[in-house]
Design a protein around this motif. Structure first.
Motif, mmCIF file in Angstrom:
data_model
loop_
_atom_site.group_PDB
_atom_site.id
_atom_site.type_symbol
_atom_site.label_atom_id
_atom_site.label_comp_id
_atom_site.label_asym_id
_atom_site.label_seq_id
_atom_site.Cartn_x
_atom_site.Cartn_y
_atom_site.Cartn_z
ATOM 1 N N GLY A 18 0.835 -1.195 0.000
ATOM 2 C CA GLY A 18 0.000 0.000 0.000
ATOM 3 C C GLY A 18 0.867 1.240 0.000
ATOM 4 N N GLN A 19 0.356 2.298 -0.571
ATOM 5 C CA GLN A 19 1.099 3.538 -0.661
ATOM 6 C C GLN A 19 0.248 4.675 -0.117
ATOM 7 O OE1 GLN A 19 4.236 3.801 -1.707
ATOM 8 N NE2 GLN A 19 4.371 1.582 -2.092
ATOM 9 N N ASN A 20 0.924 5.696 0.435
ATOM 10 C CA ASN A 20 0.242 6.892 0.915
ATOM 11 C C ASN A 20 -0.860 6.538 1.904
ATOM 12 O OD1 ASN A 20 1.838 8.467 -0.860
ATOM 13 N ND2 ASN A 20 0.406 8.041 -2.531
ATOM 14 N N SER A 21 -0.546 5.635 2.824
ATOM 15 C CA SER A 21 -1.549 5.204 3.789
ATOM 16 C C SER A 21 -1.560 6.057 5.043
ATOM 17 C CB SER A 21 -1.298 3.741 4.175
ATOM 18 O OG SER A 21 -0.012 3.587 4.757
ATOM 19 N N ASN A 144 4.825 3.353 5.486
ATOM 20 C CA ASN A 144 3.375 3.194 5.481
ATOM 21 C C ASN A 144 2.799 2.929 6.872
ATOM 22 O OD1 ASN A 144 3.017 3.474 2.644
ATOM 23 N ND2 ASN A 144 3.841 1.414 2.386
ATOM 24 N N GLN A 157 -3.154 6.862 10.376
ATOM 25 C CA GLN A 157 -2.849 5.690 9.570
ATOM 26 C C GLN A 157 -4.164 5.092 9.080
ATOM 27 O OE1 GLN A 157 -0.045 2.835 11.143
ATOM 28 N NE2 GLN A 157 -1.014 1.178 9.987
ATOM 29 N N ARG A 158 -4.391 5.160 7.784
ATOM 30 C CA ARG A 158 -5.691 4.796 7.209
ATOM 31 C C ARG A 158 -5.720 3.380 6.643
ATOM 32 N NH1 ARG A 158 -8.099 10.019 4.180
ATOM 33 N NH2 ARG A 158 -9.979 8.824 4.669
ATOM 34 N N GLU A 159 -4.574 2.724 6.561
ATOM 35 C CA GLU A 159 -4.515 1.361 6.058
ATOM 36 C C GLU A 159 -3.737 0.483 7.031
ATOM 37 O OE1 GLU A 159 -2.963 1.219 2.130
ATOM 38 O OE2 GLU A 159 -4.407 2.666 1.312
#
Length: 308
Positions: A18-21, A144, A157-159
């Motif tokens: 994942g990126q930009n999480s 991340n 942190q969204r992911e």
């Protein structure tokens, strides 16, 4: 300990994609408060007997603020109103955030302890005092993953992600007391390294559950003074910190609870030595808003001067 090692190995084998999480709130001013049940305990060795004493504080209150690369926090603990045994606790902390680095400096002072046995107060140690100057340097290996989301509330942190967080801890601690009308003082300098691992499960957009494990190994240099006698020694220290945290995060607020278990030990008994084998819980709340213009101008000027 075997179970903790199994968890540590499983977490370390987790692959994160994942990126930009991670969403940063460094342009917002965060004001936060925290209440926890953490307490101070000491083991006093006297005439080959070990006496466990505690500070008479039911809970601690902390308030703080973060903006851009700086964070400040102060804490205190009201004495228990149900007892005549009084304790004093005060701490202050400065945090510095530079990309994946987190640097903390803390001052802490606790005075007034008592012996507790089967809920009956047996003895009071009003002169037992500890003063500490502590430092912590942490680096997050996975871009991340956000440690600031968990500990300082200035990121989101969204992911789901995890990361090793190598942490160096160091500090000076002074304990002083009067035993049988004799002045006792113990100065110690501690250095330890903890290859901590954190993992955060993000779900339903705003909610998360996080856990961490942080085994540590270090060394303690002590100087103990009893009247005119001075003893110096060096000890190996061991520690294990476990944390479980859950909470809610949005663009404006952060709230949640955490449960901690800390265990520390050294390879020999001292006349007085800190005991941190305990569990405690905490509740926290943070609110983010646009900073006032004078604060924004001041911090931006500091950033420009320091080249940050």
């Amino acid at each position: 300990m075997k179970h903790c090692l199994v968890v540590f190995i499983l977490l370390s084998c987790t692959v994160v994609v994942g990126q930009n999480s991670v969403l940063s709130f460094r342009e917002n001013l965060l004001v936060k408060s925290n209440i926890n049940t953490q307490n101070e305990s000491f083991s006093i060795q006297n005439n080959n007997q070990s006496i466990l004493v505690n500070a008479n504080n039911t809970y601690r209150l902390e308030v703080g603020a973060n903006y851009k690369f700086l964070g400040l926090k102060i804490g205190f603990s009201p004495s228990s109103r149900s007892s005549d045994f009084k304790s004093k606790f005060l701490n202050s902390q400065l945090n510095i955030f530079l990309k994946q680095w987190i640097q903390s400096f803390e001052y802490r002072k606790v005075q007034g302890f008592y012996q507790d046995n089967n809920a009956q107060l047996l003895a009071q140690f009003p002169d037992l005092k500890t003063t500490s100057w502590l430092g912590t340097t942490s680096y997050v290996l996975n871009n991340n993953f956000s440690l600031k989301h968990l500990t300082h509330l200035n990121e989101w942190q969204r992911e789901t992600a995890g990361s090793f967080v190598p942490t160096l801890k160091y500090g000076f601690n002074r304990l002083s007391n009067s035993i049988d009308y004799q002045k006792v003082a113990e100065n110690s300098f501690d250095v330890s390294f903890a290859p901590a691992y954190y993992y955060t499960w993000a779900f339903k957009e705003h909610w998360f559950i996080s856990s961490s494990i942080a085994p540590a190994l270090g060394v303690r240099f002590t100087t103990e003074k009893l009247n005119n006698i001075t003893n110096k020694d060096t000890f190996i220290s061991r520690a294990l910190d476990l944390t479980l945290q859950f909470g809610y995060t949005s663009e404006t607020i952060s709230a949640g609870a955490s449960f901690n278990f800390d265990s520390n030990a050294i390879n020999k008994d001292l006349t007085q030595s800190m005991v941190n084998d305990k569990s405690y819980a905490s509740l926290y709340f943070g609110y983010r808003f646009t900073p006032p213009n004078f604060l924004k101008r001041t911090v931006e000027q500091i950033e420009s001067t320091l080249g940050l």
